[in-house]
Enzyme design. Structure first.
Site, short mmCIF file in Angstrom:
data_model
loop_
_atom_site.label_atom_id
_atom_site.label_comp_id
_atom_site.label_asym_id
_atom_site.label_seq_id
_atom_site.Cartn_x
_atom_site.Cartn_y
_atom_site.Cartn_z
N ASP A 12 -15.85 66.73 15.54
CA ASP A 12 -16.90 66.91 14.54
C ASP A 12 -18.21 66.62 15.24
O ASP A 12 -18.48 65.49 15.64
CB ASP A 12 -16.66 65.91 13.39
CG ASP A 12 -17.78 65.92 12.36
OD1 ASP A 12 -18.80 66.62 12.58
OD2 ASP A 12 -17.64 65.21 11.36
N TYR A 231 -10.93 48.67 13.75
CA TYR A 231 -10.77 49.87 12.95
C TYR A 231 -11.98 50.77 13.13
O TYR A 231 -13.11 50.32 13.02
CB TYR A 231 -10.61 49.51 11.47
CG TYR A 231 -10.36 50.72 10.64
CD1 TYR A 231 -9.10 51.28 10.56
CD2 TYR A 231 -11.40 51.35 9.98
CE1 TYR A 231 -8.86 52.42 9.85
CE2 TYR A 231 -11.18 52.50 9.25
CZ TYR A 231 -9.92 53.03 9.19
OH TYR A 231 -9.70 54.18 8.47
N LYS A 234 -11.35 57.35 10.19
CA LYS A 234 -10.38 58.44 10.20
C LYS A 234 -10.64 59.38 11.36
O LYS A 234 -11.78 59.64 11.71
CB LYS A 234 -10.50 59.23 8.91
CG LYS A 234 -10.29 58.42 7.66
CD LYS A 234 -8.83 58.28 7.28
CE LYS A 234 -8.67 57.34 6.12
NZ LYS A 234 -8.96 55.95 6.48
N ASP A 235 -9.61 59.92 11.92
CA ASP A 235 -9.74 60.92 12.95
C ASP A 235 -8.94 62.13 12.50
O ASP A 235 -7.71 62.12 12.51
CB ASP A 235 -9.20 60.38 14.28
CG ASP A 235 -9.98 60.93 15.45
OD1 ASP A 235 -11.06 61.49 15.23
OD2 ASP A 235 -9.50 60.80 16.57
N GLN A 244 10.78 79.33 15.23
CA GLN A 244 11.81 80.38 15.30
C GLN A 244 12.91 80.07 16.32
O GLN A 244 12.79 79.19 17.16
CB GLN A 244 11.19 81.75 15.62
CG GLN A 244 10.08 82.19 14.66
CD GLN A 244 10.54 82.45 13.24
OE1 GLN A 244 9.82 82.18 12.30
NE2 GLN A 244 11.76 82.94 13.06
N LYS A 245 13.98 80.85 16.17
CA LYS A 245 15.14 80.81 17.07
C LYS A 245 15.82 79.43 17.07
O LYS A 245 16.50 79.11 16.12
CB LYS A 245 14.70 81.20 18.49
CG LYS A 245 15.82 81.59 19.40
CD LYS A 245 16.13 83.07 19.31
CE LYS A 245 17.23 83.43 20.29
NZ LYS A 245 17.80 84.74 19.95
N TYR A 349 -15.71 52.11 5.10
CA TYR A 349 -17.02 51.47 5.01
C TYR A 349 -16.81 49.98 4.70
O TYR A 349 -15.81 49.61 4.09
CB TYR A 349 -17.85 52.12 3.91
CG TYR A 349 -18.30 53.53 4.24
CD1 TYR A 349 -19.62 53.80 4.54
CD2 TYR A 349 -17.38 54.57 4.25
CE1 TYR A 349 -20.04 55.11 4.83
CE2 TYR A 349 -17.79 55.88 4.55
CZ TYR A 349 -19.12 56.13 4.84
OH TYR A 349 -19.52 57.40 5.13
#
Ligand code: F6R
Ligand code: MG
Ligand code: MG
Length: 368
Positions: A12, A231, A234-235, A244-245, A349
């Site tokens: 970000d 802390y 958030k990441d 598939q397969k 926060y």
């Protein structure tokens, strides 16, 4: 077959109008930079965004955690951050510089998901990116797709899938080094569930086929790999899943996203909200959310990408989005109360902590 590496690096580095989406000029800058400077490093690449996060998906032959690959992406993000600053966008460079404020100011910076693979003759894979949530958001979908025949019919219908998968799960509360455990499905699915129920603490890092030894999943776990044991917010996670397969089918991987399960994130990274599957290059809106996940399908041959196909751009998922919006509305009706806001340890926060400290002095112990 040649070995190739699939890499996703996302960050970000600034948004228009709040934490909602990067500008077209930023995306163009990343594409231009990678196109010019990526020669000789990347075989192919794709750049897109999910909410306020820009992701660079690339193919190359340099293996995982390669410094040239990572530097190239870092510098491309710096270019985008420069433009964000020039345009007066919000949170410019926030995942790269530690100077601009937001709830994630002390974040790890870019999130990474990579795997080096022996390309199959046909190599389909999915690239997931989620915003306004945390890496543990993928725990439940991965559990259901890789452990539960109610979601993956292949466990009943394919003798190869029946041999199960090895989960590598990280305890992200441990900050001194990587602390991981390997658990096997199907024998240990209750142990896997016992860990994966705690999205904030235990996160799937990778999944491997027990039948062939191949890696099937790589997910970013950077979020709580905290700097100095603190802390840091958030990441928003990214993930690669081969399909598939000998692996679950694309549709079996997608199935669990119809639940819209409640995850941590949403407004100020401090609330519970349902994870909404969205189309590629979607923005963020209601209550800085809801938490969203995008998924693009690719095929790769000798490192050359064909795609993406936007798998959540389909009438079925319009119906799911409506249901998930209702779940978001339901939990938002109770505002800050109880399960709607995250527990103290998960808040992004510090306001509440400070308030409680102040109020603590005003509490009195009543004499009997
Ligand atoms: C959540 C998020 C946003 C911001 C919110 C306030 O991860 O990015 O919900 O937390 O918009 O942002 P600041 O504190 O930067 O004004
Ligand atoms: Mg952000
Ligand atoms: Mg984000």
């Amino acid at each position: 077959m040649a070995k190739i590496t699939l890499s996703v690096i996302k960050a970000d580095v600034g948004s228009i109008g709040g934490h909602i989406k990067p500008s077209d000029e930023m995306i163009d800058a990343v594409k231009r930079y990678i196109k010019n400077k990526g020669k000789g490093i990347f075989i192919d690449f794709y750049v897109g965004y999910t909410g306020d996060d820009i992701a660079i998906l690339s193919t190359h032959k340099k293996g995982v955690l390669n410094s040239k690959v990572h530097k190239l992406c870092w510098d491309a993000f710096l270019e985008a951050a420069k433009i964000a600053k020039k345009q007066g966008l919000y949170g410019a460079g926030q995942d790269l510089l530690k100077s601009s404020f937001s709830g994630n100011v002390k974040g790890m910076g870019p999130a990474v998901a990579e795997m080096e693979i022996e390309e199959r003759p046909a190599e389909p894979f999915l690239f997931f990116a989620a915003d306004k949530t945390e890496p543990g958001a993928f725990n439940l979908p991965l559990y259901l797709s890789f452990c539960d025949p109610m979601y993956t019919a292949g466990f009943i219908l394919s003798p190869v899938l029946k041999q199960g998968f090895t989960f590598v799960i990280m305890d992200v509360a441990y900050t001194k080094a990587d602390k991981i455990i390997k658990l096997n499905s199907p024998e240990e699915i209750y142990d896997i569930a016992a860990l994966l129920r705690d999205n904030g603490r235990f996160v799937v890092e990778s999944i491997w086929s027990r039948a062939t030894g191949e890696q099937v999943v790589s997910a970013s776990t950077t979020r709580l790999h905290n700097i100095a044991g603190k802390y840091v917010g958030k990441d928003d996670p990214v993930m690669l899943v081969r399909t598939q397969k000998n692996f679950p089918a694309t549709g079996e991987i997608l199935c669990p996203y119809a639940i819209g399960h409640y995850v941590a994130g949403f407004m100020r990274g401090s609330h519970a909200g349902p994870l909404m599957p969205v189309k590629k290059n979607s923005s963020i809106s209601f209550f800085d959310g809801p938490p969203v996940v995008s998924c693009l399908a690719f095929s790769v041959r000798n490192g050359k990408l064909t795609g993406p196909v936007d798998v959540f751009d389909h009438p079925y998922w319009d119906y799911v989005r409506n249901k998930v919006a209702k779940k978001a509305e339901e939990i938002r009706r109770q505002g800050f109360s109880g399960q709607a806001m995250l527990p103290m340890t998960e808040l992004e926060y510090t306001g509440v902590v400070e308030t409680l400290k102040k109020l603590e002095k005003r509490f009195t112990i009543r004499k009997k």
